[in-house]
Design a protein around this motif. Structure first.
Motif, PDB file in Angstrom:
ATOM      1  N   ILE A   3       0.862  -1.176   0.000  1.00  0.00           N
ATOM      2  CA  ILE A   3       0.000   0.000   0.000  1.00  0.00           C
ATOM      3  C   ILE A   3       0.899   1.228   0.000  1.00  0.00           C
ATOM      4  N   ALA A   4       0.637   2.133  -0.944  1.00  0.00           N
ATOM      5  CA  ALA A   4       1.468   3.328  -1.077  1.00  0.00           C
ATOM      6  C   ALA A   4       0.599   4.575  -1.088  1.00  0.00           C
ATOM      7  N   LEU A   5       1.093   5.617  -0.444  1.00  0.00           N
ATOM      8  CA  LEU A   5       0.426   6.911  -0.466  1.00  0.00           C
ATOM      9  C   LEU A   5       1.299   7.886  -1.238  1.00  0.00           C
ATOM     10  N   PHE A   6       0.685   8.540  -2.211  1.00  0.00           N
ATOM     11  CA  PHE A   6       1.362   9.538  -3.034  1.00  0.00           C
ATOM     12  C   PHE A   6       0.739  10.902  -2.784  1.00  0.00           C
ATOM     13  N   LYS A   7       1.577  11.921  -2.824  1.00  0.00           N
ATOM     14  CA  LYS A   7       1.090  13.298  -2.721  1.00  0.00           C
ATOM     15  C   LYS A   7       1.645  14.069  -3.906  1.00  0.00           C
ATOM     16  N   ASP A   8       0.741  14.595  -4.708  1.00  0.00           N
ATOM     17  CA  ASP A   8       1.132  15.303  -5.928  1.00  0.00           C
ATOM     18  C   ASP A   8       2.104  14.465  -6.754  1.00  0.00           C
ATOM     19  N   GLY A   9       1.853  13.161  -6.834  1.00  0.00           N
ATOM     20  CA  GLY A   9       2.655  12.260  -7.658  1.00  0.00           C
ATOM     21  C   GLY A   9       3.909  11.720  -7.013  1.00  0.00           C
ATOM     22  N   GLU A  10       4.235  12.183  -5.816  1.00  0.00           N
ATOM     23  CA  GLU A  10       5.452  11.737  -5.128  1.00  0.00           C
ATOM     24  C   GLU A  10       5.094  10.748  -4.024  1.00  0.00           C
ATOM     25  N   LEU A  11       5.850   9.675  -3.932  1.00  0.00           N
ATOM     26  CA  LEU A  11       5.646   8.676  -2.894  1.00  0.00           C
ATOM     27  C   LEU A  11       6.002   9.274  -1.536  1.00  0.00           C
ATOM     28  N   VAL A  12       5.041   9.238  -0.593  1.00  0.00           N
ATOM     29  CA  VAL A  12       5.289   9.795   0.730  1.00  0.00           C
ATOM     30  C   VAL A  12       5.174   8.760   1.847  1.00  0.00           C
ATOM     31  N   HIS A  13       4.573   7.596   1.553  1.00  0.00           N
ATOM     32  CA  HIS A  13       4.423   6.558   2.580  1.00  0.00           C
ATOM     33  C   HIS A  13       4.266   5.202   1.897  1.00  0.00           C
ATOM     34  N   MET A  14       4.913   4.191   2.471  1.00  0.00           N
ATOM     35  CA  MET A  14       4.887   2.865   1.853  1.00  0.00           C
ATOM     36  C   MET A  14       4.757   1.786   2.915  1.00  0.00           C
ATOM     37  N   LEU A  15       3.840   0.877   2.685  1.00  0.00           N
ATOM     38  CA  LEU A  15       3.723  -0.341   3.495  1.00  0.00           C
ATOM     39  C   LEU A  15       4.015  -1.523   2.574  1.00  0.00           C
ATOM     40  N   GLU A  16       5.147  -2.151   2.798  1.00  0.00           N
ATOM     41  CA  GLU A  16       5.500  -3.326   2.014  1.00  0.00           C
ATOM     42  C   GLU A  16       4.855  -4.562   2.627  1.00  0.00           C
ATOM     43  N   ARG A  17       4.944  -5.665   1.907  1.00  0.00           N
ATOM     44  CA  ARG A  17       4.344  -6.913   2.383  1.00  0.00           C
ATOM     45  C   ARG A  17       4.813  -7.251   3.799  1.00  0.00           C
TER      46      ARG A  17
END
Length: 136
Positions: free
Chosen positions: A99-113
């Motif tokens: 699950i990834a959160l992007f802000k204005d196209g930039e990755l700001v938060h990532m939950l890997e498996r």
């Protein structure tokens, strides 16, 4: 590739909740080009997607601040879309679910498996809510 009838209920677990399915690289790029925040769930047939990732993503949206856009791609099904989404998630290695959160196209938060597997959906939801509160 998984048969459509096999993954249909797994897709609907998110689409019935308002997530937009992305099937092409162009659709992924268009979703991530939008202003504001976009949550991307890389869905999967595995048990941790069913027990942790999808419920956690859904529960996370019960928050005052939340992403403007919520989308999903399905690993093992939407190959082109998944590959394109993963290009936007570099430097993180491919994993599903994630699950990834992007802000204005930039990755700001990532939950890997490895952040999802073995953790209750409530913990995943709280992690995502913290990211929304900081970025949305």
């Amino acid at each position: 590739m998984y048969p459509a009838e096999l993954v249909k209920p797994m897709r609907e677990d998110l689409t019935n909740f308002g997530f937009e399915e992305l099937h092409t690289a162009e659709a992924v790029d268009a979703a991530l080009a939008k202003e504001g925040t976009t949550l991307v769930v890389v869905n999967s047939v595995c048990g941790c997607a069913a027990a942790n990732a999808r419920p956690g993503a859904r529960m996370s949206l019960d928050n005052e601040k939340k992403p403007a856009n919520i989308v999903t791609v399905f690993a093992g099904v939407d190959k082109e879309a998944v590959n394109q989404a993963r290009q936007h998630m570099v430097p993180f290695p491919p994993s599903s679910p994630c699950i990834a959160l992007f802000k204005d196209g930039e990755l700001v938060h990532m939950l890997e498996r490895h952040h999802i597997e073995g953790r209750p959906a409530e913990v995943i939801a709280e992690n995502l809510k913290d990211a929304y509160n900081a970025n949305c």
